[in-house]
Design an enzyme around this catalytic site. Structure first.
Site, PDB file in Angstrom:
ATOM      1  N   SER A  14      18.054   4.279  43.519  1.00 26.57           N
ATOM      2  CA  SER A  14      17.129   4.399  44.645  1.00 26.57           C
ATOM      3  C   SER A  14      15.843   3.633  44.357  1.00 26.57           C
ATOM      4  O   SER A  14      14.767   4.045  44.775  1.00 26.57           O
ATOM      5  CB  SER A  14      16.786   5.874  44.874  1.00 26.57           C
ATOM      6  OG  SER A  14      16.121   6.397  43.742  1.00 26.57           O
ATOM      7  N   GLY A  46      15.128  11.668  46.055  1.00 24.27           N
ATOM      8  CA  GLY A  46      14.989  13.072  45.660  1.00 24.27           C
ATOM      9  C   GLY A  46      14.529  14.033  46.733  1.00 24.27           C
ATOM     10  O   GLY A  46      14.793  15.225  46.652  1.00 24.27           O
ATOM     11  N   CYS A  76      21.488   6.835  39.260  1.00 24.76           N
ATOM     12  CA  CYS A  76      20.525   7.680  39.969  1.00 24.76           C
ATOM     13  C   CYS A  76      21.016   9.117  39.869  1.00 24.76           C
ATOM     14  O   CYS A  76      22.130   9.422  40.302  1.00 24.76           O
ATOM     15  CB  CYS A  76      20.437   7.233  41.427  1.00 24.76           C
ATOM     16  SG  CYS A  76      19.450   8.310  42.496  1.00 24.76           S
ATOM     17  N   THR A  78      19.968  11.801  41.435  1.00 30.12           N
ATOM     18  CA  THR A  78      20.089  12.437  42.750  1.00 30.12           C
ATOM     19  C   THR A  78      21.338  11.980  43.478  1.00 30.12           C
ATOM     20  O   THR A  78      22.058  12.791  44.069  1.00 30.12           O
ATOM     21  CB  THR A  78      18.838  12.136  43.608  1.00 30.12           C
ATOM     22  OG1 THR A  78      17.671  12.611  42.934  1.00 30.12           O
ATOM     23  CG2 THR A  78      18.934  12.820  44.963  1.00 30.12           C
ATOM     24  N   CYS A 186      15.738  11.855  35.800  1.00 27.51           N
ATOM     25  CA  CYS A 186      15.602  10.771  36.776  1.00 27.51           C
ATOM     26  C   CYS A 186      15.542   9.474  35.995  1.00 27.51           C
ATOM     27  O   CYS A 186      14.850   9.399  34.972  1.00 27.51           O
ATOM     28  CB  CYS A 186      14.336  10.954  37.620  1.00 27.51           C
ATOM     29  SG  CYS A 186      13.984   9.570  38.738  1.00 27.51           S
ATOM     30  N   THR A 187      16.270   8.453  36.452  1.00 28.34           N
ATOM     31  CA  THR A 187      16.323   7.207  35.679  1.00 28.34           C
ATOM     32  C   THR A 187      15.008   6.440  35.686  1.00 28.34           C
ATOM     33  O   THR A 187      14.817   5.532  34.880  1.00 28.34           O
ATOM     34  CB  THR A 187      17.453   6.289  36.195  1.00 28.34           C
ATOM     35  OG1 THR A 187      17.306   6.085  37.612  1.00 28.34           O
ATOM     36  CG2 THR A 187      18.808   6.892  35.903  1.00 28.34           C
ATOM     37  N   HIS A 188      14.082   6.809  36.565  1.00 22.35           N
ATOM     38  CA  HIS A 188      12.745   6.213  36.525  1.00 22.35           C
ATOM     39  C   HIS A 188      11.948   6.731  35.320  1.00 22.35           C
ATOM     40  O   HIS A 188      11.087   6.040  34.782  1.00 22.35           O
ATOM     41  CB  HIS A 188      11.955   6.541  37.799  1.00 22.35           C
ATOM     42  CG  HIS A 188      12.342   5.763  39.011  1.00 22.35           C
ATOM     43  ND1 HIS A 188      13.518   5.972  39.686  1.00 22.35           N
ATOM     44  CD2 HIS A 188      11.688   4.763  39.668  1.00 22.35           C
ATOM     45  CE1 HIS A 188      13.577   5.151  40.725  1.00 22.35           C
ATOM     46  NE2 HIS A 188      12.482   4.410  40.735  1.00 22.35           N
TER      47      HIS A 188
END
Length: 265
Positions: A14, A46, A76, A78, A186-188
């Site tokens: 995302s 999210g 991702c 989510t 979260c991959t961020h």
């Protein structure tokens, strides 16, 4: 019969956060061609409904299949927790998902209290609840919704005062709760590890799923005999439907030849 080995690994998220997963895959499988899709225009996932998330996951999958991807990594949390089941039911291509690494955290904790920093869509998903139910029920889960973190990263405010203050407000309750493992859901969030480390010192182990996802990708490629065994130089393509500046910043330290395309999808 068409040999799929040379075809690329497809990866979508995302936004730009899934590049943390791309880096792990690219490190483990350097001769594989990859195509990364950054759906930054619709970030974050999210706070969206499950129906919206599934619709976006289908859109991203269709895009990557048109690029002849041999396997798709849903980079991702989510999208994985809300959509991967239905993706697998509708497509023949192998899918690799990612979800918070609460099982490793549950095995490693000594205080029996683990922290989970994730999006609302991940924490409220059926898959997350199912996974959580498999760990020792004596372990306390301190769940924090990282509202606003993805947006700041997507807007290039990774090291802003706003990020420092917001991140601190989420981490302090975890320190107070005596967690000794912090799961990044979260991959961020791996891009926040240096700042998190400043806040927690060495007392808390930070756990993300990047390496495990890369290993699983390799395993599935081997299982389906899809490993790229040519000696040609690999190609790394990135598609983004928003400004590419932040994406360029996050992958600028790679020595690979990359191509970034801004495209409306």
């Amino acid at each position: 019969m068409v040999k799929l080995n040379k075809f690329p690994i497809g990866i979508f998220d995302s936004g730009v956060g899934g590049t943390s997963i791309w880096k792990e895959i690219n490190t483990l499988l350097p001769i594989e061609n990859t195509i990364y899709l950054s759906d930054s225009k619709n970030a974050p996932y999210g706070d969206k409904s499950k129906q919206e998330i599934v619709k976006l996951a289908f859109k991203n999958t269709e895009f990557l299949l048109k690029q002849k991807c041999k396997i798709i990594v849903v980079a991702c949390n989510t999208a994985t927790t809300n959509a991967i089941k239905v993706l697998r039911e509708n497509y023949d291509v192998p899918f690799i998902g990612i979800e918070p690494a609460i099982k490793p955290a549950a095995l490693q904790t000594k205080t029996n209290t683990i922290g989970i920093l994730a999006t609302e869509g991940t924490l409220n998903s059926e898959l997350f609840e199912k996974t959580s139910s498999t760990i020792n029920q004596k372990i306390i889960r301190k769940e924090i919704i990282g509202k606003g973190l993805v947006e700041l990263i997507e807007n290039g405010k990774l090291y802003s005062n706003e990020m420092t203050n917001l991140l601190s407000s989420y981490i302090k309750p975890l320190i107070k709760a005596d967690v000794d493992c912090l799961v990044l859901g979260c991959t961020h969030y791996p891009y926040l590890i240096p700042q998190i480390r400043k806040l927690v010192g060495n007392k808390i182990q930070i756990i993300d799923s990047g390496e495990a996802v890369a290993r699983q990708t390799k395993t599935i490629l081997e299982k389906h005999q899809l490993i790229n065994n040519t000696e040609e130089k690999s190609t790394q393509q990135f598609f983004i439907n928003n400004d590419k500046k932040v994406l360029e910043m996050l992958i600028s330290n790679t020595d690979k030849k990359i191509k970034i395309l801004e495209e409306d999808f």
